[in-house]
Scaffold this motif. Sequence first.
Motif, mmCIF file in Angstrom:
data_model
loop_
_atom_site.group_PDB
_atom_site.id
_atom_site.type_symbol
_atom_site.label_atom_id
_atom_site.label_comp_id
_atom_site.label_asym_id
_atom_site.label_seq_id
_atom_site.Cartn_x
_atom_site.Cartn_y
_atom_site.Cartn_z
ATOM 1 N N ILE A 2 26.814 41.536 40.667
ATOM 2 C CA ILE A 2 27.388 42.413 39.646
ATOM 3 C C ILE A 2 28.153 41.548 38.654
ATOM 4 N N PRO A 3 27.695 41.457 37.391
ATOM 5 C CA PRO A 3 28.403 40.618 36.421
ATOM 6 C C PRO A 3 29.735 41.254 36.006
ATOM 7 N N VAL A 4 30.788 40.440 36.003
ATOM 8 C CA VAL A 4 32.108 40.923 35.586
ATOM 9 C C VAL A 4 32.491 40.243 34.275
ATOM 10 N N THR A 5 32.516 38.907 34.293
ATOM 11 C CA THR A 5 32.745 38.121 33.078
ATOM 12 C C THR A 5 31.673 37.032 33.038
ATOM 13 N N ASN A 6 31.779 36.126 32.069
ATOM 14 C CA ASN A 6 30.815 35.024 31.996
ATOM 15 C C ASN A 6 30.884 34.136 33.230
ATOM 16 N N ARG A 7 32.098 33.956 33.765
ATOM 17 C CA ARG A 7 32.281 33.061 34.919
ATOM 18 C C ARG A 7 32.265 33.781 36.259
ATOM 19 N N ILE A 8 32.592 35.058 36.282
ATOM 20 C CA ILE A 8 32.767 35.779 37.545
ATOM 21 C C ILE A 8 31.686 36.836 37.725
ATOM 22 N N SER A 9 31.034 36.813 38.890
ATOM 23 C CA SER A 9 30.145 37.904 39.289
ATOM 24 C C SER A 9 30.378 38.187 40.761
ATOM 25 N N LEU A 10 30.295 39.456 41.115
ATOM 26 C CA LEU A 10 30.551 39.886 42.495
ATOM 27 C C LEU A 10 29.242 40.080 43.240
ATOM 28 N N ASP A 11 29.258 39.733 44.514
ATOM 29 C CA ASP A 11 28.115 39.988 45.375
ATOM 30 C C ASP A 11 28.235 41.423 45.894
ATOM 31 N N GLU A 12 27.116 42.145 45.946
ATOM 32 C CA GLU A 12 27.154 43.537 46.406
ATOM 33 C C GLU A 12 27.672 43.663 47.827
ATOM 34 N N SER A 13 27.484 42.629 48.645
ATOM 35 C CA SER A 13 27.919 42.682 50.046
ATOM 36 C C SER A 13 29.441 42.669 50.178
ATOM 37 N N GLU A 14 30.160 42.261 49.113
ATOM 38 C CA GLU A 14 31.627 42.238 49.164
ATOM 39 C C GLU A 14 32.224 43.630 48.964
ATOM 40 N N ILE A 15 31.424 44.559 48.469
ATOM 41 C CA ILE A 15 31.913 45.908 48.191
ATOM 42 C C ILE A 15 31.427 46.842 49.288
ATOM 43 N N GLU A 16 32.367 47.605 49.830
ATOM 44 C CA GLU A 16 32.036 48.560 50.886
ATOM 45 C C GLU A 16 32.304 49.966 50.354
ATOM 46 N N GLU A 17 31.314 50.827 50.466
ATOM 47 C CA GLU A 17 31.456 52.201 49.981
ATOM 48 C C GLU A 17 31.392 53.174 51.132
ATOM 49 N N THR A 18 32.302 54.158 51.112
ATOM 50 C CA THR A 18 32.235 55.258 52.074
ATOM 51 C C THR A 18 32.264 56.547 51.272
ATOM 52 N N ARG A 45 40.272 37.804 50.187
ATOM 53 C CA ARG A 45 39.305 36.895 50.817
ATOM 54 C C ARG A 45 37.978 36.798 50.064
ATOM 55 N N SER A 46 37.925 37.287 48.848
ATOM 56 C CA SER A 46 36.678 37.279 48.095
ATOM 57 C C SER A 46 36.329 35.868 47.622
ATOM 58 N N PRO A 47 35.132 35.365 47.987
ATOM 59 C CA PRO A 47 34.727 34.032 47.520
ATOM 60 C C PRO A 47 34.332 34.020 46.042
ATOM 61 N N SER A 48 34.083 35.186 45.461
ATOM 62 C CA SER A 48 33.654 35.268 44.063
ATOM 63 C C SER A 48 34.796 35.074 43.073
ATOM 64 N N LEU A 49 36.028 35.352 43.520
ATOM 65 C CA LEU A 49 37.172 35.297 42.601
ATOM 66 C C LEU A 49 37.935 33.987 42.725
ATOM 67 N N PRO A 50 38.280 33.364 41.590
ATOM 68 C CA PRO A 50 39.178 32.208 41.637
ATOM 69 C C PRO A 50 40.565 32.658 42.132
ATOM 70 N N ASP A 51 41.341 31.727 42.683
ATOM 71 C CA ASP A 51 42.636 32.075 43.280
ATOM 72 C C ASP A 51 43.582 32.755 42.289
ATOM 73 N N ASP A 52 43.670 32.224 41.066
ATOM 74 C CA ASP A 52 44.607 32.800 40.100
ATOM 75 C C ASP A 52 44.221 34.233 39.722
ATOM 76 N N VAL A 53 42.922 34.484 39.599
ATOM 77 C CA VAL A 53 42.442 35.832 39.275
ATOM 78 C C VAL A 53 42.720 36.775 40.444
ATOM 79 N N SER A 54 42.529 36.285 41.662
ATOM 80 C CA SER A 54 42.773 37.081 42.859
ATOM 81 C C SER A 54 44.234 37.518 42.937
ATOM 82 N N VAL A 55 45.135 36.597 42.646
ATOM 83 C CA VAL A 55 46.573 36.911 42.690
ATOM 84 C C VAL A 55 46.928 37.951 41.633
#
Length: 138
Positions: A2-18, A45-55
Amino acid sequence: MIPVTNRISLDESEIEETFVRASGPGGQNVNKVSSAVQLRFDARRSPSLPDDVSVRLQKLAGGRLTQDGVIIITAQTHRSQERNRAEALAKLVEMIREAAKPPPKRRPTKPTKGSKERRLESKGKRSETKKLRSERPE
């Protein structure tokens, strides 16, 4: 992905839907169909996000963040499950985009000449008032 920005994209497996029953529109359907979506994303714990963005994302999440660092987004405004899924994902992507922007640098400012003069003038008046109070005629 899933594209978020030019540098960041999320893997579908990181998202859990109920899917849960919604309390919004749907008529009789609302009692039968689980159309509301609860989206969970582990920001810590997301490997897709840089530490500063995660914080920054964890700060931005506020009350949606659990103690384990999981962001929970609920969407139940639409009648269909698919539209609620899309809305929840859009909310998450927008939140990550906002967190990806670095905060602006603080530029220290100095008081203006006028504000210094006003401050000194008011100090002088206050001083004069207090001097007049302490002088006692004998």
